[in-house]
Structure formats: C-alpha cells, structure tokens
Design a protein around this motif. Sequence first.
Motif, PDB file in Angstrom:
ATOM      1  N   ILE A  11       2.017   1.755  -3.513  1.00  0.00           N
ATOM      2  CA  ILE A  11       0.944   2.291  -4.351  1.00  0.00           C
ATOM      3  C   ILE A  11       0.724   3.768  -4.040  1.00  0.00           C
ATOM      4  CG2 ILE A  11      -1.556   2.192  -4.771  1.00  0.00           C
ATOM      5  CD1 ILE A  11      -1.300  -0.861  -4.692  1.00  0.00           C
ATOM      6  N   GLN A  60       0.821  -1.209   0.000  1.00  0.00           N
ATOM      7  CA  GLN A  60       0.000   0.000   0.000  1.00  0.00           C
ATOM      8  C   GLN A  60       0.859   1.265   0.000  1.00  0.00           C
ATOM      9  OE1 GLN A  60      -3.321   0.413  -0.640  1.00  0.00           O
ATOM     10  NE2 GLN A  60      -3.018  -1.747  -1.137  1.00  0.00           N
ATOM     11  N   ILE A  89      -5.777   5.813  -5.595  1.00  0.00           N
ATOM     12  CA  ILE A  89      -5.343   4.564  -4.959  1.00  0.00           C
ATOM     13  C   ILE A  89      -6.387   3.483  -5.198  1.00  0.00           C
ATOM     14  CG2 ILE A  89      -4.970   3.450  -2.714  1.00  0.00           C
ATOM     15  CD1 ILE A  89      -3.531   6.063  -1.856  1.00  0.00           C
ATOM     16  N   LEU A 100       0.375  -1.403 -13.539  1.00  0.00           N
ATOM     17  CA  LEU A 100       0.725  -0.040 -13.137  1.00  0.00           C
ATOM     18  C   LEU A 100       1.136   0.813 -14.336  1.00  0.00           C
ATOM     19  CD1 LEU A 100       2.679  -0.696  -9.814  1.00  0.00           C
ATOM     20  CD2 LEU A 100       0.329   0.144 -10.081  1.00  0.00           C
ATOM     21  N   VAL A 112      -6.153   2.450  -8.862  1.00  0.00           N
ATOM     22  CA  VAL A 112      -4.960   1.645  -9.131  1.00  0.00           C
ATOM     23  C   VAL A 112      -5.189   0.208  -8.658  1.00  0.00           C
ATOM     24  CG1 VAL A 112      -2.552   1.275  -8.432  1.00  0.00           C
ATOM     25  CG2 VAL A 112      -3.295   3.527  -9.174  1.00  0.00           C
ATOM     26  N   ASN A 113      -5.738   0.047  -7.460  1.00  0.00           N
ATOM     27  CA  ASN A 113      -6.028  -1.299  -6.955  1.00  0.00           C
ATOM     28  C   ASN A 113      -7.021  -2.024  -7.857  1.00  0.00           C
ATOM     29  OD1 ASN A 113      -4.387  -1.662  -4.593  1.00  0.00           O
ATOM     30  ND2 ASN A 113      -5.644  -0.126  -3.571  1.00  0.00           N
TER      31      ASN A 113
END
Length: 150
Positions: free
Chosen positions: A20, A17, A49, A104, A52-53
């Motif tokens: 990220i 995390q 965030i 990513l 992205v996850n």
Amino acid sequence: MISQQDMNSYKNGMQDQMAIQTFVDKLIEERKDPEVTAANMPVVRSLLIKKVNEAINEHFISLLNDSDVEELDKLLEADIPDGELNEFFRKKIQNISVEVATALLNFRAAYLYPVWKKQQEEQNKVVPTEKTDANNEKQNVDHLPPAPVA
C-alpha cells in the motif's frame, strides 16, 4: 513466545502495508501535485495510506450481505484483532485479491481524476486549432478531381 501462525500473519500484514505504501508513493508521483513538497510529503503519504485502507474496507463492506454486516458489527464491537477481522473477510468474500485490486483501481481513478480532467481541458484548448487546420485541408481536398475507378 510467538507462534508460527502469528509470525506469518505479522509478515503478511507488513507485506500488505508495504504494498500500500508503494501504491501511494506511485500515486503521488503520478499526480505530480505542486502542493506536495518534501516538507509535507510524510503527512500526505500518511493521509493517503489511511484513505486507501478506508477505501478497501468500504469496498469489502459493500460486498457483504445484511447478515454478514450484522456479524461484522458484532466482531467490531468485540474489538477483535486485525488478523481475525482479515480472516472474516477472507471467508465471506470470494476472490478477495481481485476485490482489493478493484478497490485500489477505484481509489486511483478518483485520486487522479482532477489531473486527467485538467489534461483534457488543456487538450481541448489545442484541438480547436487542429480542427481549423483539418477543415482547411478538407477544403483543399474538395478541389481535387475524383479518384479514378478501376
């Protein structure tokens, strides 16, 4: 009492995390969006965030075959802990770190594309003047005698 395995899993999750968050912070900085201010930065960071996850998860799911997707659905319905879900993906996806990097990079490209496109448009406005100068130079070169041959 917390087992060593649970503690290691927790530490790895925290490191992931943090990575990220750092990735998202660099994206925000690189994009230089005037709409992102100090006041709305936490909201933007939180949203990115989350996105992205989601992008990583979607990429992982796209790599699974049909039977693995069915197995994943059953695991999700059983509401298993994140650690077990992560272990499922590690077992099913070869080179998972490469696949995370791919997800990513794809996310980065999609997020920064509007900035790149704007830069290209601005460059194209400058290029015609440069081309005109290049054409003028070409005309001047046309008046020169041929180069000597040895």
